[in-house]
Enzyme design. Structure first.
Site, PDB file in Angstrom:
ATOM      1  N   THR A  52       0.829  -1.205   0.000  1.00  0.00           N
ATOM      2  CA  THR A  52       0.000   0.000   0.000  1.00  0.00           C
ATOM      3  C   THR A  52       0.862   1.254   0.000  1.00  0.00           C
ATOM      4  OG1 THR A  52      -1.895  -1.062   1.057  1.00  0.00           O
ATOM      5  CG2 THR A  52      -1.699   1.318   1.316  1.00  0.00           C
ATOM      6  N   CYS A  91      -8.667  -6.314   1.220  1.00  0.00           N
ATOM      7  CA  CYS A  91      -8.349  -4.890   1.394  1.00  0.00           C
ATOM      8  C   CYS A  91      -9.458  -3.983   0.901  1.00  0.00           C
ATOM      9  CB  CYS A  91      -7.041  -4.565   0.671  1.00  0.00           C
ATOM     10  SG  CYS A  91      -5.659  -5.563   1.219  1.00  0.00           S
TER      11      CYS A  91
END
Length: 333
Positions: free
Chosen positions: A72, A332
């Site tokens: 990320t 996610c």
């Protein structure tokens, strides 16, 4: 009850050898890798050994590898950092609708807070992005294209090398470069990757997707790429990512990458055989089952299917009760 874990696209277990390699760096070799004393330099050596190994896997040079806290952060740095450094040249970003949220939300942040224009290109029915549609979306103001290497849900491998070749040709005719980023979180350690073959300027990866520890990853940044840092402080990672280095995690990433590289071909054969056996048995039992995305261009360990008339969450709960861990989509999202 015997338990079966079948959610490796979300995360993988840490290899015992990886844990063994990491252990000394929690206590015996605990010094800050940026300290100049002997103990600090011992930690620094371990970090640089990891950097050189990752670079070699990519066909890059060690100074092009920036360690991060994971995929990320790497994706956000690639997207937002590149946009910030180049918005004097243009304000347009191109990506796809099938990207991981770490890319999509970073791109949308640039649009909502930083004045970017964004084009999100949809994939074809087979789950692959058409390079022609990516090229058609590029404008004179485009500064970055981001297309994932393989989708984190369907496992469909995208034509990144073909897009990279098309972008090289476009860049030869432009006054400013269109940078190319790929999210390779699902592929690094599972597929051979050469950044020059793919034609990318930036590439993201995360250790926990290839049996390494959570909380560590890297961003490849091609030499000459204009990219602002998102974390500011002590100027670590040549000013591209300030923060004390996670030495145990980086050592674990190195160990996991080495294991993955040494076993890549045999592991691909093994998991492909298991995947194909599962697929054959499922469609023999449920004739109307549908596979999502092409089977021709797919990660060896991925099978993404739909059962007409069956609600995914209900099936997930039933399988979980039977000791089988699967997902209906990204962990996610």
């Amino acid at each position: 009850m015997k338990k079966v874990y079948a959610d490796y696209a979300a995360t993988s277990p840490c290899d015992p050898e990886v844990v063994r390699r990491m252990e000394p760096f929690f206590a015996a070799v605990f010094a800050n890798a940026h300290s100049v004393h002997t103990q600090g330099q011992e930690a620094r050596t371990a970090v640089e050994d990891a950097r050189e190994y990752v670079a070699d896997m990519l066909g890059a040079v060690s100074g092009e590898v920036v360690f991060t806290s994971g995929g990320t952060e790497a994706d956000n740095t690639a997207v937002i950092g590149t946009y910030l450094a180049n918005r004097d040249r243009g304000n347009h970003l191109v990506t796809t609708t099938i990207e991981h949220h770490a890319v999509l939300e970073a791109v949308r942040y640039c649009a909502s807070r930083l004045g970017a224009r964004v084009s999100e290109v949809a994939c074809s029915p087979d789950g692959r992005v058409d390079p022609d549609r990516i090229v058609a979306a590029i404008t004179p103001d485009t500064v970055l294209v981001s297309v994932m290497h393989a989708n984190n849900e369907t496992g469909v491998i995208q034509p990144v090398a073909e897009i990279g070749e098309r972008l090289r040709a476009i860049n030869r005719t432009r006054s400013h470069r269109v940078y190319f980023h790929t999210d390779a979180v699902q592929t690094f350690g599972h597929l051979p990757i050469a950044v020059d073959t793919l034609g990318v300027d930036l590439l993201s990866a995360s250790a926990h997707k290839f049996c390494g520890p959570k909380g560590v990853g890297f961003l490849y940044v091609r030499t000459g790429t204009r990219m602002d840092a998102l974390l500011h402080g002590g100027g670590h990672e040549d000013g591209r990512r300030s923060s004390t280095l996670n030495t145990p995690g980086i050592v674990g990433l190195h160990a996991a990458a080495r294991i993955a590289r040494e076993n890549m071909a045999s592991e691909a054969d093994r998991v492909r055989a298991l995947r194909d056996m599962l697929w054959d048995r499922v469609r023999a039992s449920v004739p109307d089952v549908v596979v999502n995305g092409t089977m021709e261009h797919r990660l060896d360990g991925n099978l993404n299917v739909a059962f007409p008339g069956v609600e995914g969450e209900s099936l997930l709960v039933a399988l979980d009760a039977a000791g089988i861990a699967v997902s209906t989509g990204s962990a996610c999202s």
